[in-house]
Design a protein around this motif. Structure first.
Motif, PDB file in Angstrom:
ATOM      1  N   ILE A  86       0.804  -1.232   0.000  1.00 21.91           N
ATOM      2  CA  ILE A  86       0.000   0.000   0.000  1.00 21.91           C
ATOM      3  C   ILE A  86       0.832   1.276   0.000  1.00 21.91           C
ATOM      4  O   ILE A  86       0.267   2.368  -0.056  1.00 21.91           O
ATOM      5  CB  ILE A  86      -0.959   0.029   1.211  1.00 21.91           C
ATOM      6  CG1 ILE A  86      -0.166   0.106   2.519  1.00 21.91           C
ATOM      7  CG2 ILE A  86      -1.879  -1.175   1.203  1.00 21.91           C
ATOM      8  CD1 ILE A  86      -1.032   0.229   3.755  1.00 21.91           C
ATOM      9  N   THR A  87       2.162   1.163   0.079  1.00 21.91           N
ATOM     10  CA  THR A  87       2.992   2.375   0.113  1.00 21.91           C
ATOM     11  C   THR A  87       3.963   2.391  -1.051  1.00 21.91           C
ATOM     12  O   THR A  87       4.461   1.346  -1.470  1.00 21.91           O
ATOM     13  CB  THR A  87       3.787   2.467   1.427  1.00 21.91           C
ATOM     14  OG1 THR A  87       4.482   1.232   1.635  1.00 21.91           O
ATOM     15  CG2 THR A  87       2.877   2.753   2.594  1.00 21.91           C
ATOM     16  N   PRO A  88       4.265   3.574  -1.583  1.00 22.04           N
ATOM     17  CA  PRO A  88       5.213   3.676  -2.690  1.00 22.04           C
ATOM     18  C   PRO A  88       6.650   3.529  -2.206  1.00 22.04           C
ATOM     19  O   PRO A  88       6.959   3.733  -1.027  1.00 22.04           O
ATOM     20  CB  PRO A  88       4.964   5.083  -3.236  1.00 22.04           C
ATOM     21  CG  PRO A  88       4.484   5.850  -2.042  1.00 22.04           C
ATOM     22  CD  PRO A  88       3.689   4.883  -1.213  1.00 22.04           C
ATOM     23  N   ALA A  89       7.544   3.206  -3.111  1.00 24.21           N
ATOM     24  CA  ALA A  89       8.970   3.136  -2.793  1.00 24.21           C
ATOM     25  C   ALA A  89       9.509   4.556  -2.650  1.00 24.21           C
ATOM     26  O   ALA A  89       8.982   5.492  -3.255  1.00 24.21           O
ATOM     27  CB  ALA A  89       9.699   2.382  -3.898  1.00 24.21           C
ATOM     28  N   PRO A  90      10.577   4.767  -1.868  1.00 23.87           N
ATOM     29  CA  PRO A  90      11.313   3.734  -1.128  1.00 23.87           C
ATOM     30  C   PRO A  90      10.829   3.543   0.305  1.00 23.87           C
ATOM     31  O   PRO A  90      11.305   2.656   0.989  1.00 23.87           O
ATOM     32  CB  PRO A  90      12.736   4.281  -1.137  1.00 23.87           C
ATOM     33  CG  PRO A  90      12.541   5.763  -1.071  1.00 23.87           C
ATOM     34  CD  PRO A  90      11.286   6.063  -1.839  1.00 23.87           C
ATOM     35  N   GLY A  91       9.912   4.401   0.797  1.00 26.17           N
ATOM     36  CA  GLY A  91       9.512   4.356   2.201  1.00 26.17           C
ATOM     37  C   GLY A  91       8.439   3.339   2.476  1.00 26.17           C
ATOM     38  O   GLY A  91       7.295   3.673   2.816  1.00 26.17           O
ATOM     39  N   LYS A  92       8.766   2.082   2.375  1.00 22.88           N
ATOM     40  CA  LYS A  92       7.793   1.006   2.545  1.00 22.88           C
ATOM     41  C   LYS A  92       7.443   0.790   4.014  1.00 22.88           C
ATOM     42  O   LYS A  92       8.317   0.666   4.873  1.00 22.88           O
ATOM     43  CB  LYS A  92       8.337  -0.297   1.953  1.00 22.88           C
ATOM     44  CG  LYS A  92       8.488  -0.271   0.430  1.00 22.88           C
ATOM     45  CD  LYS A  92       7.133  -0.234  -0.256  1.00 22.88           C
ATOM     46  CE  LYS A  92       7.251  -0.384  -1.761  1.00 22.88           C
ATOM     47  NZ  LYS A  92       5.938  -0.407  -2.422  1.00 22.88           N
ATOM     48  N   LEU A  93       6.160   0.773   4.307  1.00 25.20           N
ATOM     49  CA  LEU A  93       5.698   0.463   5.647  1.00 25.20           C
ATOM     50  C   LEU A  93       5.969  -1.011   5.973  1.00 25.20           C
ATOM     51  O   LEU A  93       6.143  -1.826   5.067  1.00 25.20           O
ATOM     52  CB  LEU A  93       4.185   0.737   5.744  1.00 25.20           C
ATOM     53  CG  LEU A  93       3.753   2.207   5.746  1.00 25.20           C
ATOM     54  CD1 LEU A  93       2.234   2.300   5.680  1.00 25.20           C
ATOM     55  CD2 LEU A  93       4.290   2.944   6.963  1.00 25.20           C
ATOM     56  N   PRO A  94       6.008  -1.385   7.257  1.00 28.37           N
ATOM     57  CA  PRO A  94       5.742  -0.564   8.431  1.00 28.37           C
ATOM     58  C   PRO A  94       6.947   0.269   8.908  1.00 28.37           C
ATOM     59  O   PRO A  94       6.762   1.260   9.594  1.00 28.37           O
ATOM     60  CB  PRO A  94       5.366  -1.588   9.509  1.00 28.37           C
ATOM     61  CG  PRO A  94       5.158  -2.865   8.825  1.00 28.37           C
ATOM     62  CD  PRO A  94       5.988  -2.823   7.590  1.00 28.37           C
ATOM     63  N   THR A  95       8.168  -0.108   8.568  1.00 32.22           N
ATOM     64  CA  THR A  95       9.335   0.600   9.120  1.00 32.22           C
ATOM     65  C   THR A  95       9.733   1.805   8.279  1.00 32.22           C
ATOM     66  O   THR A  95      10.543   2.610   8.715  1.00 32.22           O
ATOM     67  CB  THR A  95      10.537  -0.340   9.213  1.00 32.22           C
ATOM     68  OG1 THR A  95      10.967  -0.699   7.893  1.00 32.22           O
ATOM     69  CG2 THR A  95      10.211  -1.592  10.017  1.00 32.22           C
ATOM     70  N   ARG A  96       9.202   1.924   7.062  1.00 34.30           N
ATOM     71  CA  ARG A  96       9.589   2.961   6.109  1.00 34.30           C
ATOM     72  C   ARG A  96      10.983   2.742   5.538  1.00 34.30           C
ATOM     73  O   ARG A  96      11.557   3.658   4.946  1.00 34.30           O
ATOM     74  CB  ARG A  96       9.509   4.360   6.736  1.00 34.30           C
ATOM     75  CG  ARG A  96       8.109   4.816   7.077  1.00 34.30           C
ATOM     76  CD  ARG A  96       7.332   5.170   5.815  1.00 34.30           C
ATOM     77  NE  ARG A  96       6.014   5.719   6.111  1.00 34.30           N
ATOM     78  CZ  ARG A  96       5.137   6.059   5.173  1.00 34.30           C
ATOM     79  NH1 ARG A  96       5.448   5.915   3.896  1.00 34.30           N
ATOM     80  NH2 ARG A  96       3.958   6.538   5.501  1.00 34.30           N
ATOM     81  N   TYR A  97      11.545   1.545   5.740  1.00 35.29           N
ATOM     82  CA  TYR A  97      12.880   1.239   5.219  1.00 35.29           C
ATOM     83  C   TYR A  97      12.886  -0.227   4.791  1.00 35.29           C
ATOM     84  O   TYR A  97      12.784  -1.122   5.634  1.00 35.29           O
ATOM     85  CB  TYR A  97      13.940   1.497   6.283  1.00 35.29           C
ATOM     86  CG  TYR A  97      15.362   1.370   5.802  1.00 35.29           C
ATOM     87  CD1 TYR A  97      15.786   1.955   4.622  1.00 35.29           C
ATOM     88  CD2 TYR A  97      16.304   0.663   6.554  1.00 35.29           C
ATOM     89  CE1 TYR A  97      17.095   1.849   4.191  1.00 35.29           C
ATOM     90  CE2 TYR A  97      17.619   0.555   6.143  1.00 35.29           C
ATOM     91  CZ  TYR A  97      18.005   1.160   4.956  1.00 35.29           C
ATOM     92  OH  TYR A  97      19.313   1.044   4.519  1.00 35.29           O
TER      93      TYR A  97
END
Length: 379
Positions: A86-97
């Motif tokens: 559900i999140t775009p790169a590069p900040g992938k959930l849940p850690t955003r990394y």
């Protein structure tokens, strides 16, 4: 069955003491460098997550035969997979990394295999056969979609050794596991610092690690050289690092160089003591459990030499949960159901050995040497 340990053991007390010394030194080194104490929070919070993770792991180990443990692992894996979707790169959930997501998934591999190992030691009629393998597959999927090169390499080794422990239900001598794990951690740290000190990197290293990481490591080495014993204090690397304008590049991307540059050789010695104590905690139970937990702990340590991972709460809690499971009291691996089956003369003992069915020796034909014939009441 071994008696359940009460309170904290000697090793637990030593580990807590070293964590306390780490916190004291983080504050002291920062004050000596004339820096604000508030900058120490990123280093003081992870020890709290370690304690919480160990407690969580020991609680799970006490219920390792419960179906909800496998369901919980599936739930965590789904959260990480959905976060990627559900999140775009590069900040992938849940850690955003993505690399941190993969590092958590590696610990989920270990937790899934610990659950699977516990299930294999239960009577066949009571096994929820699909939960642990499904959680394992989900963890591998999380690693694959996050496309972490180092995470994938670490996961391959962890998966191989964990599956061997589950399949054989044993492992090498625990002292050999500790020595091998310690050598792997020391070798990875030495190799990373040696590479960082080279002015020119081999093409293969540049391709795998890139020039940005090379510059980060050079900056960290420079700060460490200026403050070899006590370091520059918490937050000093961010201020001296020319690339820190990008929040993703504010850390040294190496646990060894991050600690060395900000807390010197004293801080690095304390960090090494934490790693060694974690390795010893990982080998407190049987050989198979020790192999799984030590492999996951060492895998994270090796991965951290070329990335920043321990600052992520999910990574620290997951790794500590593996340690908690592996350092729980030995009798948590034997549930009441297993004990009843073993006492009844059938099924599989908690150790994994078959328990032969039928009457015990010396009691055939309803006769006990001590009590004589067994008389049935007349109808």
């Amino acid at each position: 069955m071994l008696p359940r340990a009460r309170g904290l053991g000697l090793l637990d007390s030593v580990a807590l003491g070293v964590l306390g010394l780490w916190c004291v030194w983080v504050v002291a080194a920062t004050v000596l460098a004339g820096r604000p104490v508030s900058h120490t929070l990123p280093y003081l919070v992870p020890p709290l997550f370690v304690v919480a993770g160990v407690a969580l792991g020991r609680w799970a180990a006490a219920h390792e035969h419960a179906r909800w443990v496998g369901i919980a692992l599936l739930g965590v894996g789904l959260v990480f997979l959905l976060g990627w979707l559900i999140t775009p790169a590069p900040g992938k959930l849940p850690t955003r990394y993505p690399n941190a997501n993969a590092a958590v998934a590696v610990q989920l591999i270990a937790l899934s295999c610990l659950t699977w190992l516990a299930q294999r030691r239960r009577p066949a009629s009571e096994k929820p056969r699909w939960l642990a393998p499904a959680a394992l597959v989900l963890a591998l999927t999380v690693i694959a979609v996050n496309a972490s090169t180092a995470g994938t390499a670490v996961a391959a080794v962890v998966l191989l050794l964990c599956l061997s422990a589950v399949a054989l239900r044993t492992g090498p001598w625990r002292w050999l596991t500790v020595l091998t794990g310690g050598a792997a951690l020391a070798s990875a740290a030495y190799a990373q610092v040696t590479l960082a000190r080279q002015s020119e990197w081999p093409p293969m290293a540049l391709a795998a690690l890139n020039r940005v990481r090379k510059q980060l490591w050079s900056e960290a080495l420079g700060l460490w050289a200026r403050h070899p014993t006590t370091g520059g204090g918490a937050g000093s690397f961010r201020e001296t690092n020319a690339l820190s304008v990008d929040p993703d590049l504010a850390a040294a991307h190496s646990s060894v160089l991050q600690v060395g540059s900000e807390f010197g050789f004293v801080g690095l010695a304390l960090f090494g003591a934490v790693m060694v104590l974690g390795l010893v905690l990982a080998t407190r139970r049987d050989r198979a459990t020790s192999l799984i937990a030590a492999t996951a702990w060492v895998g994270l340590g090796v991965h951290s030499t070329m990335d920043h991972l321990y600052e992520f709460a999910a990574v620290t809690v997951a790794a500590a949960a593996v340690l908690g499971w592996a350092s729980a009291s030995q009798n948590s691996s034997t549930s009441p159901n297993v004990s009843r089956h073993a006492d009844a003369g059938g099924g599989e003992a908690a150790s994994g050995r078959d328990v032969s069915s039928g009457p015990a020796p010396g009691t055939g034909n309803g006769t006990s040497p001590a009590e004589g014939p067994v008389r049935r009441p007349m109808a």
